[in-house]
Design a protein around this motif. Structure first.
Motif, PDB file in Angstrom:
ATOM      1  N   ARG A  68      -2.542  -0.204 -10.812  1.00 56.28           N
ATOM      2  CA  ARG A  68      -3.552  -1.239 -11.043  1.00 56.28           C
ATOM      3  C   ARG A  68      -2.945  -2.633 -10.893  1.00 56.28           C
ATOM      4  N   GLN A  69      -1.746  -2.788 -11.384  1.00 54.90           N
ATOM      5  CA  GLN A  69      -1.068  -4.075 -11.273  1.00 54.90           C
ATOM      6  C   GLN A  69      -0.711  -4.388  -9.825  1.00 54.90           C
ATOM      7  N   TRP A  70      -0.251  -3.372  -9.127  1.00 58.69           N
ATOM      8  CA  TRP A  70       0.267  -3.605  -7.774  1.00 58.69           C
ATOM      9  C   TRP A  70      -0.829  -3.864  -6.760  1.00 58.69           C
TER      10      TRP A  70
ATOM     11  N   ALA B  11       0.827  -1.202   0.000  1.00 57.77           N
ATOM     12  CA  ALA B  11       0.000   0.000   0.000  1.00 57.77           C
ATOM     13  C   ALA B  11       0.864   1.256   0.000  1.00 57.77           C
ATOM     14  N   ALA B  12       2.001   1.199   0.672  1.00 56.88           N
ATOM     15  CA  ALA B  12       2.920   2.341   0.673  1.00 56.88           C
ATOM     16  C   ALA B  12       3.478   2.573  -0.731  1.00 56.88           C
ATOM     17  N   ILE B  13       3.791   1.493  -1.427  1.00 54.98           N
ATOM     18  CA  ILE B  13       4.264   1.622  -2.811  1.00 54.98           C
ATOM     19  C   ILE B  13       3.184   2.249  -3.681  1.00 54.98           C
ATOM     20  N   LEU B  14       1.967   1.792  -3.530  1.00 52.72           N
ATOM     21  CA  LEU B  14       0.848   2.358  -4.284  1.00 52.72           C
ATOM     22  C   LEU B  14       0.725   3.862  -4.051  1.00 52.72           C
ATOM     23  N   SER B  15       0.868   4.270  -2.796  1.00 51.93           N
ATOM     24  CA  SER B  15       0.673   5.678  -2.469  1.00 51.93           C
ATOM     25  C   SER B  15       1.748   6.573  -3.070  1.00 51.93           C
TER      26      SER B  15
ATOM     27  N   ILE C  11       2.048   6.205 -11.524  1.00 53.75           N
ATOM     28  CA  ILE C  11       1.691   5.603 -12.811  1.00 53.75           C
ATOM     29  C   ILE C  11       0.481   4.675 -12.635  1.00 53.75           C
ATOM     30  N   PRO C  12      -0.675   5.036 -13.208  1.00 52.37           N
ATOM     31  CA  PRO C  12      -1.891   4.246 -13.014  1.00 52.37           C
ATOM     32  C   PRO C  12      -1.753   2.771 -13.388  1.00 52.37           C
ATOM     33  N   ASP C  13      -1.085   2.478 -14.506  1.00 54.07           N
ATOM     34  CA  ASP C  13      -0.962   1.082 -14.928  1.00 54.07           C
ATOM     35  C   ASP C  13      -0.248   0.246 -13.876  1.00 54.07           C
TER      36      ASP C  13
END
Length: 231
Positions: free
Chosen positions: A72-74, A59-63, A67-69
């Motif tokens: 979405r993958q993560w 979740a920290a990486i997502l935040s 890059i949306p793609d």
């Protein structure tokens, strides 16, 4: 300094394989059937803390990732670990393993057996993901390149050497072995594509080295304390 070609960069990342925890003395004793039930319980209880924090790391990486793609993958990784509802996911399957080696769900979830060294190392990993550039945080997860072979070896060893462990306790490994193969290549592709300078490549290599240190620190802690009695 100019970035090295992708194939050379990938070779540098793969060269860190000896730093992975597959050759740690605790794992070697596990695979040889030399661990006591108490040691297996200590391992399961401490590894739980790592498993619980993986979704927070992702979740920290997502935040941090713009890059949306990739986001979405993560996010699929968080779903894999947390499930789509209670009672599902990789974390839940780890609890089932802990129960299969004789721990209760309550003592796993309240983390009474989590050692300070384990907590310190895992918290450092989550903090790394929160504070470092997202590419470095993703690169730290490239231990996936090495984990598939270890999980297959571990699963076979646990079944053979510790036949008292119920088969349902192995769901984490049977499910994760399939997931890691695809995730490892996908993670590597992201890191290679977005490490555009030599400095970024070197940071990615350092991130993977750091993750290897985190994993070995957890096992160092468990190995030192697990022989001292029931967790």
């Amino acid at each position: 300094m100019t970035a090295v070609p992708p194939e050379e960069f990938v070779a540098e990342l793969r060269a860190l394989a000896p730093r992975y925890w597959d050759s740690h003395p605790f794992h070697l004793r596990m695979h040889a059937g030399q661990l006591s039930k108490h040691e297996l319980q200590a391992w399961a209880a401490n590894r739980w803390y790592y498993q619980r924090c993986i979704a927070q790391k992702d979740a920290a990486i997502l935040s941090n990732c713009p890059i949306p793609d990739i986001r979405r993958q993560w996010r699929e990784r968080i779903i894999w670990h947390d499930g789509t509802q209670p009672g599902e996911g990789g974390a839940e399957n780890w609890i089932r393993l802990a129960e299969a080696v004789g721990l209760t769900r309550e003592e796993v979830l309240d983390e009474r057996h989590v050692l300070p060294g384990t907590r310190f190392a895992v918290d450092a990993y989550v903090n790394f993901a929160r504070t470092k550039p997202w590419v470095e945080a993703i690169a730290s997860g490239l231990t996936e390149m090495f984990s598939g072979a270890l999980m297959r070896k571990r699963l076979a060893a646990l079944r053979e050497q510790y036949p008292w462990i119920a088969e349902e306790g192995f769901a984490y490994f049977t499910n994760r072995i399939q997931a890691v193969a695809g995730e490892g290549q996908a993670t590597l592709d992201i890191v290679v594509e977005h490490s555009c300078t030599r400095a970024q490549q070197e940071a990615a290599i350092a991130a993977l080295s750091f993750k290897c240190d985190v994993l070995r620190a957890v096992l160092d802690t468990v190995d030192y304390y697990s022989g001292k009695g029931k967790p």
